[in-house]
Write a protein that holds these residues in place. Structure first.
Motif, PDB file in Angstrom:
ATOM      1  N   LEU A   4     167.111  -7.577  45.245  1.00 38.98           N
ATOM      2  CA  LEU A   4     168.286  -8.220  44.955  1.00 38.98           C
ATOM      3  C   LEU A   4     168.968  -7.297  44.066  1.00 38.98           C
ATOM      4  O   LEU A   4     168.544  -7.074  43.055  1.00 38.98           O
ATOM      5  CB  LEU A   4     168.003  -9.583  44.258  1.00 38.98           C
ATOM      6  CG  LEU A   4     167.052 -10.670  44.983  1.00 38.98           C
ATOM      7  CD1 LEU A   4     166.798 -11.853  44.570  1.00 38.98           C
ATOM      8  CD2 LEU A   4     167.590 -10.911  46.520  1.00 38.98           C
ATOM      9  N   VAL A   5     170.365  -7.415  44.234  1.00 42.28           N
ATOM     10  CA  VAL A   5     171.178  -6.596  43.457  1.00 42.28           C
ATOM     11  C   VAL A   5     172.515  -7.135  43.160  1.00 42.28           C
ATOM     12  O   VAL A   5     173.241  -7.634  44.174  1.00 42.28           O
ATOM     13  CB  VAL A   5     171.580  -5.216  43.845  1.00 42.28           C
ATOM     14  CG1 VAL A   5     172.320  -4.342  42.838  1.00 42.28           C
ATOM     15  CG2 VAL A   5     170.187  -4.191  44.260  1.00 42.28           C
ATOM     16  N   GLU A   6     172.696  -7.584  41.867  1.00 45.13           N
ATOM     17  CA  GLU A   6     174.122  -8.332  41.335  1.00 45.13           C
ATOM     18  C   GLU A   6     175.148  -7.325  41.197  1.00 45.13           C
ATOM     19  O   GLU A   6     174.778  -6.031  40.779  1.00 45.13           O
ATOM     20  CB  GLU A   6     173.773  -9.060  40.265  1.00 45.13           C
ATOM     21  CG  GLU A   6     172.566 -10.236  40.282  1.00 45.13           C
ATOM     22  CD  GLU A   6     171.194  -9.595  39.612  1.00 45.13           C
ATOM     23  OE1 GLU A   6     170.433 -10.292  39.545  1.00 45.13           O
ATOM     24  OE2 GLU A   6     171.255  -8.332  39.831  1.00 45.13           O
ATOM     25  N   HIS A  24     171.253  -8.733  49.162  1.00 43.26           N
ATOM     26  CA  HIS A  24     169.607  -8.645  49.145  1.00 43.26           C
ATOM     27  C   HIS A  24     169.223  -7.948  50.472  1.00 43.26           C
ATOM     28  O   HIS A  24     169.863  -8.043  51.655  1.00 43.26           O
ATOM     29  CB  HIS A  24     169.277 -10.070  49.147  1.00 43.26           C
ATOM     30  CG  HIS A  24     169.854 -11.272  49.901  1.00 43.26           C
ATOM     31  ND1 HIS A  24     169.239 -11.476  51.294  1.00 43.26           N
ATOM     32  CD2 HIS A  24     170.940 -11.835  49.714  1.00 43.26           C
ATOM     33  CE1 HIS A  24     169.842 -12.299  52.086  1.00 43.26           C
ATOM     34  NE2 HIS A  24     170.792 -12.859  50.959  1.00 43.26           N
ATOM     35  N   SER A  25     168.151  -7.371  50.433  1.00 39.19           N
ATOM     36  CA  SER A  25     167.698  -6.793  51.721  1.00 39.19           C
ATOM     37  C   SER A  25     166.193  -6.981  51.640  1.00 39.19           C
ATOM     38  O   SER A  25     165.250  -7.278  50.472  1.00 39.19           O
ATOM     39  CB  SER A  25     167.660  -5.293  51.409  1.00 39.19           C
ATOM     40  OG  SER A  25     167.136  -4.728  50.525  1.00 39.19           O
ATOM     41  N   GLY A  26     165.496  -7.061  52.647  1.00 41.50           N
ATOM     42  CA  GLY A  26     163.965  -7.329  52.836  1.00 41.50           C
ATOM     43  C   GLY A  26     163.909  -8.909  52.510  1.00 41.50           C
ATOM     44  O   GLY A  26     162.450  -9.305  52.511  1.00 41.50           O
ATOM     45  N   ALA A  96     168.427 -14.871  42.398  1.00 40.95           N
ATOM     46  CA  ALA A  96     167.091 -15.170  42.637  1.00 40.95           C
ATOM     47  C   ALA A  96     167.053 -15.885  43.942  1.00 40.95           C
ATOM     48  O   ALA A  96     167.829 -16.771  44.326  1.00 40.95           O
ATOM     49  CB  ALA A  96     166.604 -15.920  41.345  1.00 40.95           C
ATOM     50  N   GLY A  97     165.932 -15.760  44.432  1.00 41.00           N
ATOM     51  CA  GLY A  97     165.662 -16.067  45.934  1.00 41.00           C
ATOM     52  C   GLY A  97     164.280 -16.438  46.103  1.00 41.00           C
ATOM     53  O   GLY A  97     163.296 -16.127  45.344  1.00 41.00           O
ATOM     54  N   THR A  98     163.968 -17.623  46.805  1.00 44.33           N
ATOM     55  CA  THR A  98     162.719 -18.027  47.201  1.00 44.33           C
ATOM     56  C   THR A  98     162.686 -18.335  48.780  1.00 44.33           C
ATOM     57  O   THR A  98     163.833 -18.879  49.298  1.00 44.33           O
ATOM     58  CB  THR A  98     162.267 -19.438  46.430  1.00 44.33           C
ATOM     59  OG1 THR A  98     160.936 -19.823  46.996  1.00 44.33           O
ATOM     60  CG2 THR A  98     163.141 -20.507  46.599  1.00 44.33           C
ATOM     61  N   ARG A  99     161.723 -18.159  49.454  1.00 44.28           N
ATOM     62  CA  ARG A  99     161.404 -18.535  50.834  1.00 44.28           C
ATOM     63  C   ARG A  99     161.330 -19.890  51.110  1.00 44.28           C
ATOM     64  O   ARG A  99     160.896 -20.205  52.229  1.00 44.28           O
ATOM     65  CB  ARG A  99     160.502 -17.590  51.503  1.00 44.28           C
ATOM     66  CG  ARG A  99     160.649 -16.282  51.232  1.00 44.28           C
ATOM     67  CD  ARG A  99     159.638 -15.341  51.912  1.00 44.28           C
ATOM     68  NE  ARG A  99     159.606 -13.835  51.621  1.00 44.28           N
ATOM     69  CZ  ARG A  99     160.320 -13.203  52.421  1.00 44.28           C
ATOM     70  NH1 ARG A  99     161.146 -13.534  53.301  1.00 44.28           N
ATOM     71  NH2 ARG A  99     160.396 -11.725  52.035  1.00 44.28           N
ATOM     72  N   PHE A 100     161.522 -21.000  50.243  1.00 45.31           N
ATOM     73  CA  PHE A 100     161.149 -22.203  50.406  1.00 45.31           C
ATOM     74  C   PHE A 100     162.468 -23.218  50.069  1.00 45.31           C
ATOM     75  O   PHE A 100     163.196 -22.553  49.276  1.00 45.31           O
ATOM     76  CB  PHE A 100     159.958 -22.728  49.562  1.00 45.31           C
ATOM     77  CG  PHE A 100     158.795 -22.150  49.736  1.00 45.31           C
ATOM     78  CD1 PHE A 100     158.477 -21.080  48.970  1.00 45.31           C
ATOM     79  CD2 PHE A 100     158.052 -22.495  50.704  1.00 45.31           C
ATOM     80  CE1 PHE A 100     157.314 -20.399  49.014  1.00 45.31           C
ATOM     81  CE2 PHE A 100     156.504 -21.551  50.977  1.00 45.31           C
ATOM     82  CZ  PHE A 100     156.334 -20.737  50.132  1.00 45.31           C
ATOM     83  N   THR A 114     161.043 -16.757  43.238  1.00 48.37           N
ATOM     84  CA  THR A 114     159.979 -15.447  43.429  1.00 48.37           C
ATOM     85  C   THR A 114     160.785 -14.298  43.150  1.00 48.37           C
ATOM     86  O   THR A 114     160.179 -13.392  42.717  1.00 48.37           O
ATOM     87  CB  THR A 114     159.184 -15.610  44.749  1.00 48.37           C
ATOM     88  OG1 THR A 114     158.709 -16.829  45.093  1.00 48.37           O
ATOM     89  CG2 THR A 114     158.203 -14.270  44.763  1.00 48.37           C
ATOM     90  N   TYR A 115     161.783 -14.026  43.769  1.00 46.39           N
ATOM     91  CA  TYR A 115     162.641 -12.887  43.720  1.00 46.39           C
ATOM     92  C   TYR A 115     163.873 -12.904  42.829  1.00 46.39           C
ATOM     93  O   TYR A 115     164.593 -13.639  42.854  1.00 46.39           O
ATOM     94  CB  TYR A 115     162.969 -12.453  45.243  1.00 46.39           C
ATOM     95  CG  TYR A 115     161.994 -12.486  46.385  1.00 46.39           C
ATOM     96  CD1 TYR A 115     161.938 -13.403  47.218  1.00 46.39           C
ATOM     97  CD2 TYR A 115     160.861 -11.461  46.269  1.00 46.39           C
ATOM     98  CE1 TYR A 115     160.761 -13.806  48.111  1.00 46.39           C
ATOM     99  CE2 TYR A 115     159.875 -11.539  47.045  1.00 46.39           C
ATOM    100  CZ  TYR A 115     159.952 -12.799  48.042  1.00 46.39           C
ATOM    101  OH  TYR A 115     158.694 -12.808  48.966  1.00 46.39           O
ATOM    102  N   TRP A 116     164.022 -11.670  42.048  1.00 46.12           N
ATOM    103  CA  TRP A 116     165.049 -11.629  41.104  1.00 46.12           C
ATOM    104  C   TRP A 116     165.657 -10.229  41.071  1.00 46.12           C
ATOM    105  O   TRP A 116     165.075  -9.520  41.311  1.00 46.12           O
ATOM    106  CB  TRP A 116     164.246 -11.732  39.721  1.00 46.12           C
ATOM    107  CG  TRP A 116     163.993 -13.248  39.360  1.00 46.12           C
ATOM    108  CD1 TRP A 116     162.604 -13.729  39.824  1.00 46.12           C
ATOM    109  CD2 TRP A 116     164.499 -14.377  38.940  1.00 46.12           C
ATOM    110  NE1 TRP A 116     162.695 -15.176  39.406  1.00 46.12           N
ATOM    111  CE2 TRP A 116     163.875 -15.632  38.869  1.00 46.12           C
ATOM    112  CE3 TRP A 116     165.833 -14.418  38.320  1.00 46.12           C
ATOM    113  CZ2 TRP A 116     164.244 -16.563  38.316  1.00 46.12           C
ATOM    114  CZ3 TRP A 116     166.347 -15.651  37.867  1.00 46.12           C
ATOM    115  CH2 TRP A 116     165.446 -16.912  38.001  1.00 46.12           C
TER     116      TRP A 116
END
Length: 125
Positions: A4-6, A24-26, A96-100, A114-116
């Protein structure tokens, strides 16, 4: 590998506007939640806005009516439009991101993500 890149941070006068982007990638998930968080000097990280894959949004009281979160899934990009900025909005902003999917009560909690990204600085003078 999720990244993730801001971008879009900067210095702006009070009353001005900025638009933050987070590419975001991946990180592809039909069900997800993504959010914007910020940390001001000597303060804890706080949730600013969040949006899930169903389009449900949450905002901190301090930014309601001024900030708008949106996402373009085709471009893998999350946005935060910030209007009528105030000096108290000065902070490092993170996406930030989460798969839920998250309950609305949890969308602005940093611990749920989870992801920042590394962050982008916003300074309002």
């Amino acid at each position: 590998h999720v990244q993730l890149v801001e971008s879009g941070g900067g210095v702006v006068q009070a009353g001005g506007s900025l638009r933050l982007s987070c590419t975001h990638s991946g990180y592809t998930s039909s069900r997800h939640c993504m959010g914007w968080f910020r940390r001001a000097p000597w303060k804890e990280r706080e949730g600013v806005a969040a949006i899930d894959s169903d389009g449900n949004t949450s905002y901190a009281d301090s930014v309601k009516g001024r900030f708008t979160i949106s996402q373009d899934n085709a471009k893998n990009t999350l946005y935060l439009q910030m209007n009528n900025l105030k000096p108290e909005d000065t902070a490092m902003y993170y996406c930030a991101g989460t798969r839920f999917l998250l309950l609305s009560a949890n969308r602005l909690r940093p611990s749920q993500y989870t992801y920042w990204g590394p962050g982008t600085q916003v300074t309002v003078s």
